[in-house]
Design a protein around this motif. Structure first.
Motif, PDB file in Angstrom:
ATOM      1  N   LEU A  86     -28.884   0.247   4.204  1.00 20.08           N
ATOM      2  CA  LEU A  86     -29.751   1.421   4.173  1.00 20.08           C
ATOM      3  C   LEU A  86     -28.934   2.700   4.157  1.00 20.08           C
ATOM      4  N   SER A  87     -27.823   2.685   4.879  1.00 16.96           N
ATOM      5  CA  SER A  87     -27.031   3.892   5.032  1.00 16.96           C
ATOM      6  C   SER A  87     -26.070   4.126   3.872  1.00 16.96           C
ATOM      7  N   ARG A 138     -30.124  -8.455  13.343  1.00 17.63           N
ATOM      8  CA  ARG A 138     -30.011  -7.109  13.918  1.00 17.63           C
ATOM      9  C   ARG A 138     -28.857  -6.387  13.237  1.00 17.63           C
ATOM     10  N   TRP A 139     -29.153  -5.282  12.600  1.00 20.57           N
ATOM     11  CA  TRP A 139     -28.136  -4.506  11.892  1.00 20.57           C
ATOM     12  C   TRP A 139     -27.556  -3.440  12.824  1.00 20.57           C
ATOM     13  N   ASP A 140     -27.404  -3.738  14.089  1.00 23.01           N
ATOM     14  CA  ASP A 140     -27.084  -2.752  15.121  1.00 23.01           C
ATOM     15  C   ASP A 140     -25.729  -2.080  14.985  1.00 23.01           C
ATOM     16  N   LYS A 141     -24.812  -2.589  14.203  1.00 20.24           N
ATOM     17  CA  LYS A 141     -23.496  -1.960  14.081  1.00 20.24           C
ATOM     18  C   LYS A 141     -23.474  -0.816  13.078  1.00 20.24           C
ATOM     19  N   PHE A 142     -24.491  -0.740  12.178  1.00 23.74           N
ATOM     20  CA  PHE A 142     -24.479   0.325  11.182  1.00 23.74           C
ATOM     21  C   PHE A 142     -25.855   0.858  10.836  1.00 23.74           C
ATOM     22  N   SER A 143     -26.921   0.332  11.456  1.00 24.49           N
ATOM     23  CA  SER A 143     -28.252   0.798  11.137  1.00 24.49           C
ATOM     24  C   SER A 143     -29.173   0.523  12.317  1.00 24.49           C
ATOM     25  N   ASN A 144     -30.213   1.316  12.461  1.00 24.90           N
ATOM     26  CA  ASN A 144     -31.202   1.104  13.516  1.00 24.90           C
ATOM     27  C   ASN A 144     -32.383   0.345  12.910  1.00 24.90           C
ATOM     28  N   ALA A 145     -32.103  -0.878  12.444  1.00 24.60           N
ATOM     29  CA  ALA A 145     -33.123  -1.677  11.761  1.00 24.60           C
ATOM     30  C   ALA A 145     -32.952  -3.147  12.112  1.00 24.60           C
ATOM     31  N   LEU A 162     -38.079  -5.690   6.468  1.00 26.73           N
ATOM     32  CA  LEU A 162     -37.117  -4.887   7.207  1.00 26.73           C
ATOM     33  C   LEU A 162     -37.865  -3.790   7.942  1.00 26.73           C
ATOM     34  N   ARG A 163     -37.576  -3.635   9.218  1.00 30.83           N
ATOM     35  CA  ARG A 163     -38.183  -2.576  10.024  1.00 30.83           C
ATOM     36  C   ARG A 163     -37.084  -1.612  10.447  1.00 30.83           C
ATOM     37  N   GLU A 164     -37.220  -0.365  10.003  1.00 33.30           N
ATOM     38  CA  GLU A 164     -36.286   0.702  10.361  1.00 33.30           C
ATOM     39  C   GLU A 164     -36.943   1.570  11.423  1.00 33.30           C
ATOM     40  N   ALA A 165     -36.173   2.000  12.414  1.00 31.02           N
ATOM     41  CA  ALA A 165     -36.718   2.869  13.450  1.00 31.02           C
ATOM     42  C   ALA A 165     -37.084   4.224  12.860  1.00 31.02           C
ATOM     43  N   ASP A 190     -44.703   6.040  11.057  1.00 35.87           N
ATOM     44  CA  ASP A 190     -44.757   4.579  11.050  1.00 35.87           C
ATOM     45  C   ASP A 190     -45.015   4.017   9.659  1.00 35.87           C
ATOM     46  N   TRP A 191     -45.744   4.709   8.839  1.00 34.16           N
ATOM     47  CA  TRP A 191     -46.099   4.235   7.494  1.00 34.16           C
ATOM     48  C   TRP A 191     -44.875   3.922   6.631  1.00 34.16           C
ATOM     49  N   LYS A 192     -43.744   4.602   6.898  1.00 33.10           N
ATOM     50  CA  LYS A 192     -42.574   4.413   6.047  1.00 33.10           C
ATOM     51  C   LYS A 192     -41.485   3.537   6.696  1.00 33.10           C
ATOM     52  N   ALA A 193     -41.808   2.895   7.802  1.00 36.98           N
ATOM     53  CA  ALA A 193     -40.798   2.172   8.569  1.00 36.98           C
ATOM     54  C   ALA A 193     -40.532   0.749   8.111  1.00 36.98           C
ATOM     55  N   THR A 194     -41.450   0.142   7.361  1.00 34.29           N
ATOM     56  CA  THR A 194     -41.301  -1.261   6.978  1.00 34.29           C
ATOM     57  C   THR A 194     -41.185  -1.395   5.474  1.00 34.29           C
ATOM     58  N   ARG A 195     -40.191  -2.178   5.058  1.00 36.83           N
ATOM     59  CA  ARG A 195     -39.978  -2.442   3.627  1.00 36.83           C
ATOM     60  C   ARG A 195     -40.193  -3.907   3.353  1.00 36.83           C
TER      61      ARG A 195
END
Length: 112
Positions: A37-38, A66-73, A97-100, A107-112
């Protein structure tokens, strides 16, 4: 019979390794995505999941990454494992994919 453990590569060049597959169907491993994402360099991310073995040996499964090392998703995958007539194993999957986001209004744009 299809076996989930081992190293898998998808159409985008991402790698998934399932290194622990327990008798009850639980598994864990790591995922190295080539799509981020980033836009930055991807790092190895942990995955955990479970498979449901059917009588024909074509297990369905689900896992999260969990993409915790480079994304909040976080991404949830579901799929099934198949073996073709030549013995090649293939995983077919769908993912969400759920992005914070910062607020309920976003919220509408958080899930792909």
């Amino acid at each position: 019979q299809c076996q989930l453990n081992g190293l898998w590569r998808n159409d985008q060049g991402s790698l998934m390794e399932i290194s622990v597959l327990r008798a009850n169907g639980d598994f864990q491993g790591q995922y190295l995505t080539r799509v981020t994402l980033s836009g930055g360099c991807a790092q190895i991310s942990p995955l955990k999941g479970a498979q449901q073995l059917g009588e024909e040996g074509w297990p369905t499964f689900a896992f999260t990454v969990r993409w915790d090392k480079f994304s909040n998703a976080t991404t949830a995958f579901v799929g099934q494992c198949f073996v073709d007539a030549g013995g090649k194993e293939t995983l077919t999957t769908m993912w969400l994919l759920r992005e914070a986001v910062g607020s309920l209004e976003e919220d509408w744009k958080a899930t792909r």
